[in-house]
Design a protein around this motif. Structure first.
Motif, PDB file in Angstrom:
ATOM      1  N   SER A  62      51.750  46.158  36.813  1.00  0.00           N
ATOM      2  CA  SER A  62      52.273  47.039  37.073  1.00  0.00           C
ATOM      3  C   SER A  62      53.789  46.438  38.208  1.00  0.00           C
ATOM      4  O   SER A  62      54.838  46.523  38.791  1.00  0.00           O
ATOM      5  N   GLU A  63      52.798  46.073  39.096  1.00  0.00           N
ATOM      6  CA  GLU A  63      53.386  44.765  39.763  1.00  0.00           C
ATOM      7  C   GLU A  63      54.730  43.417  39.413  1.00  0.00           C
ATOM      8  O   GLU A  63      54.535  43.383  38.145  1.00  0.00           O
ATOM      9  N   PRO A  64      55.749  43.689  40.467  1.00  0.00           N
ATOM     10  CA  PRO A  64      57.096  42.888  39.835  1.00  0.00           C
ATOM     11  C   PRO A  64      56.484  41.303  39.420  1.00  0.00           C
ATOM     12  O   PRO A  64      55.258  40.997  40.704  1.00  0.00           O
ATOM     13  N   VAL A  65      56.390  40.877  39.134  1.00  0.00           N
ATOM     14  CA  VAL A  65      56.061  39.427  38.327  1.00  0.00           C
ATOM     15  C   VAL A  65      56.697  38.780  39.175  1.00  0.00           C
ATOM     16  O   VAL A  65      58.306  38.659  39.005  1.00  0.00           O
ATOM     17  N   GLU A  66      56.376  37.841  39.649  1.00  0.00           N
ATOM     18  CA  GLU A  66      56.496  37.393  40.289  1.00  0.00           C
ATOM     19  C   GLU A  66      56.775  34.974  39.635  1.00  0.00           C
ATOM     20  O   GLU A  66      55.599  35.037  39.182  1.00  0.00           O
ATOM     21  N   GLU A  67      58.542  34.859  39.767  1.00  0.00           N
ATOM     22  CA  GLU A  67      58.516  34.165  38.844  1.00  0.00           C
ATOM     23  C   GLU A  67      57.501  32.533  40.343  1.00  0.00           C
ATOM     24  O   GLU A  67      57.527  32.839  41.193  1.00  0.00           O
ATOM     25  N   GLN A  68      57.791  31.702  39.101  1.00  0.00           N
ATOM     26  CA  GLN A  68      56.565  30.387  39.867  1.00  0.00           C
ATOM     27  C   GLN A  68      56.413  29.227  38.545  1.00  0.00           C
ATOM     28  O   GLN A  68      56.698  29.665  37.510  1.00  0.00           O
ATOM     29  N   GLU A  69      57.298  27.724  39.671  1.00  0.00           N
ATOM     30  CA  GLU A  69      57.011  26.375  38.638  1.00  0.00           C
ATOM     31  C   GLU A  69      55.681  26.068  38.942  1.00  0.00           C
ATOM     32  O   GLU A  69      55.178  25.410  40.218  1.00  0.00           O
ATOM     33  N   LEU A  70      55.187  25.601  37.930  1.00  0.00           N
ATOM     34  CA  LEU A  70      54.256  24.165  38.561  1.00  0.00           C
ATOM     35  C   LEU A  70      55.055  22.416  37.553  1.00  0.00           C
ATOM     36  O   LEU A  70      54.841  23.112  36.361  1.00  0.00           O
ATOM     37  N   ASN A  71      54.562  22.110  38.290  1.00  0.00           N
ATOM     38  CA  ASN A  71      55.200  20.651  38.272  1.00  0.00           C
ATOM     39  C   ASN A  71      54.120  19.650  37.955  1.00  0.00           C
ATOM     40  O   ASN A  71      53.517  19.206  38.736  1.00  0.00           O
ATOM     41  N   ILE A  72      53.877  19.589  36.299  1.00  0.00           N
ATOM     42  CA  ILE A  72      52.700  18.633  36.056  1.00  0.00           C
ATOM     43  C   ILE A  72      53.158  17.037  35.500  1.00  0.00           C
ATOM     44  O   ILE A  72      53.726  16.624  34.616  1.00  0.00           O
ATOM     45  N   ALA A  73      52.058  16.119  35.855  1.00  0.00           N
ATOM     46  CA  ALA A  73      52.811  14.380  35.531  1.00  0.00           C
ATOM     47  C   ALA A  73      51.173  14.092  34.461  1.00  0.00           C
ATOM     48  O   ALA A  73      49.860  14.665  34.635  1.00  0.00           O
ATOM     49  N   ILE A  74      52.084  13.966  33.335  1.00  0.00           N
ATOM     50  CA  ILE A  74      50.665  13.559  31.875  1.00  0.00           C
ATOM     51  C   ILE A  74      51.697  11.859  31.535  1.00  0.00           C
ATOM     52  O   ILE A  74      52.403  12.230  31.201  1.00  0.00           O
ATOM     53  N   PHE A  75      50.117  11.226  31.778  1.00  0.00           N
ATOM     54  CA  PHE A  75      50.753  10.231  31.055  1.00  0.00           C
ATOM     55  C   PHE A  75      49.461   9.944  29.494  1.00  0.00           C
ATOM     56  O   PHE A  75      48.799  11.236  29.503  1.00  0.00           O
ATOM     57  N   LYS A  91      56.633  28.715  34.694  1.00  0.00           N
ATOM     58  CA  LYS A  91      57.699  27.741  34.006  1.00  0.00           C
ATOM     59  C   LYS A  91      56.683  26.625  34.494  1.00  0.00           C
ATOM     60  O   LYS A  91      56.551  26.717  35.651  1.00  0.00           O
ATOM     61  N   VAL A  92      56.428  26.030  33.253  1.00  0.00           N
ATOM     62  CA  VAL A  92      56.033  24.793  33.741  1.00  0.00           C
ATOM     63  C   VAL A  92      57.022  23.068  33.427  1.00  0.00           C
ATOM     64  O   VAL A  92      57.077  23.502  32.404  1.00  0.00           O
ATOM     65  N   ASN A  93      56.781  22.715  34.400  1.00  0.00           N
ATOM     66  CA  ASN A  93      58.128  21.238  34.047  1.00  0.00           C
ATOM     67  C   ASN A  93      56.802  20.754  34.293  1.00  0.00           C
ATOM     68  O   ASN A  93      56.538  19.830  34.783  1.00  0.00           O
ATOM     69  N   MET A  94      57.020  20.032  32.144  1.00  0.00           N
ATOM     70  CA  MET A  94      56.374  19.000  32.198  1.00  0.00           C
ATOM     71  C   MET A  94      56.541  17.522  32.379  1.00  0.00           C
ATOM     72  O   MET A  94      57.690  17.256  31.506  1.00  0.00           O
ATOM     73  N   THR A  95      56.245  16.423  32.639  1.00  0.00           N
ATOM     74  CA  THR A  95      56.609  15.753  32.644  1.00  0.00           C
ATOM     75  C   THR A  95      55.796  13.762  32.095  1.00  0.00           C
ATOM     76  O   THR A  95      55.113  14.286  32.377  1.00  0.00           O
ATOM     77  N   ILE A  96      56.424  13.896  30.522  1.00  0.00           N
ATOM     78  CA  ILE A  96      54.957  12.669  29.796  1.00  0.00           C
ATOM     79  C   ILE A  96      55.375  11.394  29.741  1.00  0.00           C
ATOM     80  O   ILE A  96      56.408  11.813  29.123  1.00  0.00           O
ATOM     81  N   SER A  97      54.922  10.305  29.388  1.00  0.00           N
ATOM     82  CA  SER A  97      55.317   9.115  29.780  1.00  0.00           C
ATOM     83  C   SER A  97      53.917   8.472  29.208  1.00  0.00           C
ATOM     84  O   SER A  97      53.075   8.559  30.208  1.00  0.00           O
TER      85      SER A  97
END
Lengths: 293, 475
Positions: free
Chosen positions: B53-66, B90-96
Motif C-alpha cells: 500500500s506504500e507508494p512505490v519508489e522508482e529506482q534504477e540499477l545500472n549493471i555492466a555484464i561481460f 528499472k534495470v539499465n543493462m550494458t552487455i558487451s
C-alpha cells in the motif's frame, strides 16, 4: 578578409590545433607523468604514488621487456627494407612495363593495406596453420616435407611469420606512393636511357631510386613507425606473443602490462621508451636518406 | 541568412549534447535509498518485502555484464524477471564482449555501474585493477544474510570452498568482495563413443595415460593436444596434477609464492610428465602453432584422444565438424598412484559491486536474486551451464544436455575432489604476470627447447620477484 589574411588562417587552423592539443599533446604529457607513477588502469594518476624512475629502472631488469625490445628491433631491422624493396620493385614494374592489367595489379597489391589488420592476422594464421595451412601443404606437394613446421608455435619461426605478414600488408601501400613519385619523373629520362640501351634493372637502380630518394626516405620512416604499431595487432592475433615471448613486441607488452595486469604506470613507461626509440630511429634514417642535402 | 541557419544548427547540436549530459547525470544521480520490493512473484517471497500500500519508489540499477560464450539471452531474461518481481525498479543493462573497455572510463569519471559481471582474470584487467585499488564493495553481508527464498543463509547455498578462496576473498582475510557466478569442472575432454567402441578405459595413473598413448598411436591418433598458442589452458592439467602429487599443501605453498614451492622434486615429477608428452611424441603434431578453436577442432575430428578444457567446449564448438558419433565426456587428470585422489580444477566466473556504486543496496538485492532457483534455472535454460550453488546441477538438470550433465558428474566419481585457483593477490607495485610466467614456457618445453628443470627455475625466479615486491610494499 583580404585585409587580414593572417587572422583568417589562424581561425581556420584553430579547430585542428585545439583538437591536436586535446587529443594528442595533453594525453602525451599525461602519459609522461603517469610513467613516473604506479598508476593502475583505474586511478589514472588520481591516487597513485609518484615512483620517479622506478618503472624505467625495472624495465631493464624485466626479461619480457628486453625480449620484446629485441624482437621489435629485429623487425625494424628487417621489415622496412624488405617492404620498401618490394614496393619499389612492384611500382617500377607497374609503371615501366606495358602490361594491360596494370590497373588490376595495382588494385590487388593495394588491397591488403585497406583490409582490417586483425583480418590480415587471421588470414596469415590460416596460411601458417600446421595441419590445414597452405604453406605446409605446398611444401608437401613439392616434396619438402622436412621443411614443414608449426610455424607460429616455434620460437625460430614465429617472429619471421609476423614479419612476412607485415611486409605483405604494407608493400602495396608504399607501392602506390612510389608510383606517384615515379609518375613525377619525366618520361624523357627513361626514354633517353632506353635509347642508350639501359635494362629495366639499370633504370630502377640508376634513375628511379636516385630520383625518388626523398619519397623513399619518407616511406622508409613511415614503414618504421608502421612496423612498431602494426606488429602489435599481428603478434596479438597470430601468436599471442608466443611461444614463450618469442614473438612479443614492445606495444604488445605495454598493452599487456597496462590492461591485463593493471600496471598503467609501467605501461606508460614502456610507451615513452617506445616513443623515444621511434623518434631516434626515424631521425637517424631521415639523416641517412637525406644525407646529401 | 546562411549564417543564421548555421547558428541555429549549432545551437541545436549544443542543446542535444547538453541533453545527453544531463541524461547521464540523471542516471548517475539515482537515489541511494535501500531497496523496497513489493510482493513480487507468487512463488518467491523477497526477504525485505514492504507493504504494497506504500507508494512505490522508482529506482534504477545500472549493471555492466561481460558477454562471453553464453550469449545475452539469460541476462535479458533475468533482468526482466527482476523488474517484474521488484516494482518500481528499472534495470539499465550494458552487455558487451568488451565490457571492461566500456566501464573503465566510466569508473575513472566517478560514474561506476552498480553491479558488474566480469572476471578478475579478464583481458581488460578492470576487476584486477579494482582489487588492487580496493575499489570493490565488501559483500560478506549478502552471503551472511538470508537467501532469496528465505529458507536459509545464502552462504550455505554456495558450493563449498568457493567463498573462502581468493576468487571471492582476494585479500586473504575471509572478507568477500567477489561473488561466484557459474562454475564447472575442467579436465581431459574425450570422445566417449570412440572409447566405448575401442573398449578403452579412462586412464587413472600417468602410466595408464602414456600406455593409452601407445594404443592411440597404433590407431593413427595422438594422445593429447592443447590450445597451442594459449598454453594457459594447461592449468587444468598442472594444478590438479601437482595437488595429486604433493597434496593441497604443495598447491597452497605455490599460491603463496613461497620459496622452493615450484622447484622441488614433487612439482618436477609433474613437469617431467608434461615434458614427456612432447618429447616422446604423444602430442598432436602442430599443436604448438594452433589456437584454441583449431586444436579443439582437431581433437573433435579424431586426431587426438584428449584435450584439456571445460564444460563450455560443447557450446563453443557447437558448429564445428566432428567424427561420427562424437560424444563429449570428461576425465580427471591422471594420478601418480592408483589409489591417489584425483583433483579437478573448477572454473569460477565472478560478480562484484563497486565501492562507488550509486545504488549498492539494490545491487546486493539483485545479487541475492541471481542465486534464486528461478535465476539458476533460467541460466541453465539459456546458457546450458550451471550456477555455483550446491543444488545448481539438479535445478538445471532438465535444461542441460546429457553430455554437460555427465561432465558435471565427474564430481560424483570416487576419490575426486575439486580445487579452485587461490593465488594471493599481488601487491600493486608488482609487474609479474603470474600466469604467463608459469604457462608460457610450456610451448618451449613441448618443443624441446627447454627442460622441466629450466621451467621450474624460471617460475621460481618470478616468485622471488613477487616476494621482493611484497617486501617492498610492506606486506
Amino acid at each position: 578578409m583580404n585585409k587580414n589574411p593572417k587572422l583568417f588562417i589562424a581561425v581556420c587552423t584553430l579547430p585542428a590545433v585545439i583538437l591536436t592539443i586535446i587529443f594528442m599533446i595533453i594525453p602525451m604529457f599525461n602519459a609522461i607523468y603517469l610513467s613516473f607513477t604506479d598508476s593502475t588502469a583505474l586511478s589514472v594518476g588520481t591516487n597513485s604514488k609518484f615512483v620517479f624512475l622506478d618503472n624505467y629502472k625495472y624495465m631493464f631488469r624485466d626479461k619480457y621487456f628486453l625480449q620484446a625490445l629485441a624482437n621489435t628491433l629485429k623487425l625494424l631491422l628487417v621489415v622496412p627494407p624488405i617492404t620498401i624493396f618490394f614496393s619499389l620493385l612492384s611500382a617500377s614494374i607497374l609503371t615501366q612495363s606495358r602490361l594491360r592489367e596494370k590497373a588490376f595489379y595495382r588494385t590487388v597489391y593495394f588491397f591488403p593495406s585497406i583490409i582490417s589488420l586483425t583480418l590480415v592476422g587471421i588470414i596469415w594464421s590460416f596460411v601458417f596453420n600446421p595441419t590445414k595451412g597452405i604453406l605446409n601443404h605446398l611444401l608437401e606437394l613439392v616434396g619438402l616435407e622436412n621443411l614443414k613446421h608449426a610455424w607460429l608455435g616455434e620460437s625460430k619461426t614465429a617472429l619471421a611469420c609476423i614479419g612476412v605478414a607485415l611486409v605483405w600488408q604494407a608493400a602495396g601501400y608504399y607501392m602506390v606512393m612510389h608510383i606517384a613519385g615515379i609518375d613525377g619523373i619525366s618520361r624523357d629520362v627513361y626514354e633517353a636511357a632506353e635509347i642508350d640501351g639501359a635494362t629495366a634493372a639499370q633504370k630502377l637502380m640508376r634513375i628511379t631510386m636516385p630520383m625518388l630518394k626523398n619519397t623513399i626516405g619518407i616511406t622508409y620512416v613511415l614503414s618504421l613507425s608502421g612496423t612498431i604499431n602494426l606488429s602489435f595487432t599481428l603478434s596479438n592475433v597470430m601468436t599471442a606473443g608466443g611461444p614463450n615471448g618469442a614473438s612479443s613486441v614492445l606495444l604488445q607488452y605495454m598493452y599487456q602490462q597496462g590492461m591485463n595486469n593493471a600496471n598503467f604506470g609501467y605501461a606508460m613507461a614502456i610507451a615513452m621508451f617506445t616513443l623515444f626509440m621511434a623518434v631516434i630511429i626515424s631521425a637517424i634514417s631521415r639523416k641517412l636518406t637525406m644525407g646529401n642535402e | 541568412m546562411k549564417r543564421k541557419y548555421l547558428a541555429v544548427l549549432l545551437t541545436v547540436v549544443m542543446l542535444i549534447s547538453m541533453a545527453g549530459c544531463s541524461n547521464n547525470n540523471k542516471a548517475a544521480n539515482t537515489d541511494t535509498d535501500t531497496v523496497k520490493t513489493t510482493e513480487g512473484n507468487a512463488t518467491q517471497a523477497p526477504v525485505d518485502q514492504t507493504d504494497s500500500s506504500e507508494p512505490v519508489e522508482e529506482q534504477e540499477l545500472n549493471i555492466a555484464i561481460f558477454q562471453g560464450g553464453y550469449g545475452d539471452e539469460y541476462w535479458n531474461a533475468v533482468v526482466k524477471l527482476f523488474e517484474e518481481s521488484h516494482e518500481g525498479v528499472k534495470v539499465n543493462m550494458t552487455i558487451s564482449p568488451t565490457i571492461g573497455d566500456i566501464i573503465r572510463p566510466q569508473i575513472v569519471a566517478g560514474n561506476a555501474p552498480d553491479f558488474i559481471s566480469d572476471n578478475d582474470n579478464a583481458q581488460d584487467g578492470v576487476i584486477l585493477s579494482m582489487i588492487k585499488e580496493n575499489a570493490l564493495l565488501e559483500i560478506s553481508d549478502v552471503f551472511e544474510g538470508q537467501n532469496y527464498a528465505g529458507t536459509g543463509t545464502l552462504k550455505d547455498d554456495i558450493k563449498d570452498g568457493l567463498l573462502q578462496s581468493a576468487k571471492c576473498a582476494p585479500y586473504g582475510d575471509s572478507k568477500i568482495y567477489l561473488a561466484p557466478f557459474n562454475t564447472g569442472p575442467q579436465g581431459l575432454i574425450y570422445n566417449k563413443t570412440y572409447f566405448d567402441q575401442k573398449g578403452l578405459q579412462v586412464p587413472k595413473t600417468w602410466d595408464d595415460f602414456f600406455a593409452l598413448g601407445e594404443k592411440a598411436k597404433a590407431d593413427g591418433r595422438a594422445l593429447f593436444t592443447y590450445q597451442g598458442i594459449y598454453p594457459g589452458y594447461l592449468e587444468e592439467m598442472l594444478w590438479p596434477a601437482i595437488a595429486n602429487a604433493g597434496g593441497m599443501e604443495a598447491l597452497s605453498k605455490i599460491f603463496k609464492y613461497e620459496e622452493g614451492s615450484f622447484n622441488n622434486e614433487t612439482v618436477l615429477s609433474v613437469l617431467r610428465n608434461m615434458q614427456k608428452i612432447g618429447a616422446d611424441g604423444y602430442l598432436l603434431e602442430g599443436t604448438v602453432g594452433m589456437n584454441h578453436t583449431e586444436s579443439q577442432s582437431e581433437m573433435m575430428l579424431g586426431k587426438s584422444l584428449f584435450i584439456t578444457n571445460g564444460t563450455w567446449m560443447e557450446s563453443e564448438m557447437a558448429d564445428a565438424p566432428r567424427e561420427d558419433g562424437f560424444e563429449f565426456a570428461m576425465a580427471a587428470m591422471p594420478t601418480t598412484a592408483t589409489d591417489g585422489t584425483q583433483y579437478v580444477l573448477d572454473s569460477c566466473e565472478q560478480f562484484s559491486i563497486p565501492k562507488a556504486a550509486k545504488n549498492p543496496e539494490l545491487a546486493k538485492e539483485f545479487l541475492r536474486f541471481l542465486y534464486s532457483d528461478e535465476s539458476v534455472a533460467l541460466f541453465a535454460q539459456n546458457s546450458g551451464s550451471v550456477y555455483a550453488t550446491k543444488t545448481g546441477r539438479e535445478v538445471s538438470k532438465q535444461y542441460l544436455t546429457n553430455a554437460i550433465y555427465n561432465m558435471y558428474g565427474i564430481y560424483d566419481q570416487p576419490n575426486v575432489k575439486s580445487i579452485t585457483l587461490n593465488f594471493e593477490t599481488l601487491p600493486s607495485n608488482c609487474k609479474v604476470v603470474v600466469s604467463d610466467e608459469i604457462f608460457n614456457p610450456i610451448t618451449s618445453v613441448m618443443n624441446g627447447e627447454m627442460t622441466a628443470e629450466q621451467w621450474a627455475e624460471s617460475v621460481e625466479a618470478a616468485f622471488a620477484q613477487i616476494r621482493a615486491d611484497k617486501a617492498a610494499a610492506g606486506e
